[in-house]
Structures are given as structure tokens and as C-alpha cells.
Design an enzyme around this catalytic site. Structure first.
Site, short mmCIF file in Angstrom:
data_model
loop_
_atom_site.label_atom_id
_atom_site.label_comp_id
_atom_site.label_asym_id
_atom_site.label_seq_id
_atom_site.Cartn_x
_atom_site.Cartn_y
_atom_site.Cartn_z
N LYS A 69 0.97 -1.23 0.14
CA LYS A 69 -0.04 0.10 0.12
C LYS A 69 1.07 1.44 -0.04
O LYS A 69 0.40 2.50 -0.23
CB LYS A 69 -1.13 0.00 1.36
CG LYS A 69 -2.00 -0.84 0.91
CD LYS A 69 -3.27 -0.63 2.14
CE LYS A 69 -4.30 -1.73 1.86
NZ LYS A 69 -5.21 -1.87 2.90
N HIS A 118 -2.65 -12.84 0.99
CA HIS A 118 -3.42 -12.60 2.05
C HIS A 118 -5.07 -12.09 1.84
O HIS A 118 -5.87 -12.00 2.42
CB HIS A 118 -2.95 -11.57 3.29
CG HIS A 118 -2.78 -10.18 2.85
ND1 HIS A 118 -1.88 -9.82 1.75
CD2 HIS A 118 -3.68 -9.12 2.95
CE1 HIS A 118 -1.85 -8.30 1.53
NE2 HIS A 118 -2.87 -8.14 2.26
N ASP A 147 -6.68 -10.16 9.22
CA ASP A 147 -6.69 -9.15 8.68
C ASP A 147 -8.00 -8.86 8.60
O ASP A 147 -8.19 -7.49 8.62
CB ASP A 147 -5.79 -9.36 7.33
CG ASP A 147 -5.99 -8.08 6.36
OD1 ASP A 147 -5.65 -7.00 6.82
OD2 ASP A 147 -5.99 -8.36 5.35
#
Length: 211
Positions: A69, A118, A147
Site C-alpha cells: 500500500k 492474504h 486481517d
């Protein structure tokens, strides 16, 4: 493969470099990674089939799972309105960005796989590789459950957080579709501990130290 204390120290220094950079680029993302890390290690302690090396890789991978990110524009990450299709496509590239970065730093492949996978879903409809079921690496499946939970209960600029109770219900309702059913069941075993300690485990503002 970590063979010597020198190898370990080198990986730790790379981890710290990457995490410090993430913290500078996006405090919110770094905060989320820390929350995931705390809960992942709590879950890992209950998974007695994990080897010590796997727990270490899970520790490192959970801290860096959203490192990609750092390549996404802050205006997109923090946007309060709904994302456009182009912006959402940009967001969906962050596992690949992170995987490429982690590989370029010669991090262990198990750590790189957590970063890459993920957002894969148990039913095969996730991204970026559309892996299904046990095709998804175990450590990534573990990280995926935690997460999602941490993301649901954390305050974001674009939505109000869910309660822990509501987030637990969402995990259960998505067993076998988004998440590995066994891992959701194992995480649910921690419900009482998480509810009793949510002031520390959920939504705190502190950041992690890589030691």
C-alpha cells in the site's frame, strides 16, 4: 532459509527498514499491520501444529502484509467516498506490489507468500492469483482471517467500525467462502480473550517494534 544468527539479524534489519518506511508513508496502514500482528501471534499460539520457524514467518509477514500500500496514492487509501473501478483496481494491486518489494529485499519466501496471498479467498474468488482452498499457503490463510477481523473493527476515514461481536459474526458467516473454516473456528476460540483485552488488542494507536 535462516541458517545463522547473521542471517536472522540481516532479515530483521530489512524488516525494520520496510516497516519504518511504511510507518512514514501511512501511519494508518502501519497501525493496522500492528493490530493484525498482535492478533496473529495470539492465534498462532493456539495452532500447535505450527513450527517455530512458521510462527516467526507469520510474525514478519503479518507486520508487512500491507507493505504494497506504500505504492498506492494516499488520496485513494484515505478516500471517504466510494472508490471508482479504476481506484479499486489500483488497491487490488497492493499484494503484488508488496510481494515484488519483499522479494527484491530477499525476504524468506514464506513471508513473501503472506504478502502476496492474504487477499485470496477460500472459494477461489480472491486476488491476485485466484487460489482456492489449500492452494492458498497456510500462513496466508491465517493472516487473512485476522486481517479481515482487524479491518472490520478498526476506525477508518470512510466508515465507522464494527463491534467485535459483529466482526466475529461476519467471520462465521463467511466460513468456507472467504475463509478457511478451521481457522475461523480456532480464532473464535479466542473470542473471550479478545473481548476481555480489546483495549490492547483492537484499535489501539501504538505501533510495533521489530526486535
Amino acid at each position: 532459509m535462516i541458517k545463522t544468527s547473521t542471517d536472522f539479524s540481516l532479515i530483521e534489519s530489512k524488516m525494520k527498514f520496510l516497516f519504518d518506511g511504511l510507518h512514514l508513508d501511512s501511519f494508518q496502514t502501519a497501525k493496522h499491520c500492528c493490530g493484525v500482528n498482535r492478533l496473529v501471534l495470539l492465534l498462532a499460539d493456539k495452532l500447535d501444529y505450527l513450527q517455530p520457524a512458521e510462527v516467526l514467518f507469520l510474525h514478519w509477514g503479518s507486520l508487512l502484509h500491507d507493505i504494497g500500500k506504500a505504492e498506492i496514492q494516499a488520496t485513494v487509501l484515505n478516500k471517504k467516498a466510494s472508490l471508482t473501478s479504476e481506484e479499486y483496481a489500483q488497491i487490488k494491486y497492493h499484494p503484488l506490489f508488496g510481494y515484488t518489494l519483499a522479494q527484491s529485499m530477499d525476504l524468506p519466501e514464506q513471508v513473501c507468500e503472506i504478502i502476496l496471498c492474504h487477499h485470496e479467498r477460500y472459494d477461489g474468488t480472491g486476488y491476485p492469483c485466484h487460489l482456492k482452498g489449500k492452494e492458498i499457503p497456510l500462513l496466508a490463510r491465517i493472516c487473512s482471517v485476522v486481517d479481515a477481523f482487524e479491518a472490520m473493527v478498526a476506525k477508518r476515514s470512510y466508515r465507522t467500525p464494527l463491534s467485535c461481536e459483529a466482526a466475529f459474526r461476519e467471520l462465521v458467516s463467511n466460513k468456507g467462502t472467504q475463509f478457511d473454516p478451521d481457522l475461523v473456528n480456532r480464532f473464535m476460540d479466542l473470542k473471550e480473550v479478545i473481548l476481555e483485552n480489546q483495549g490492547y488488542l483492537v484499535g489501539t494507536c501504538s505501533t510495533c517494534e521489530i526486535e
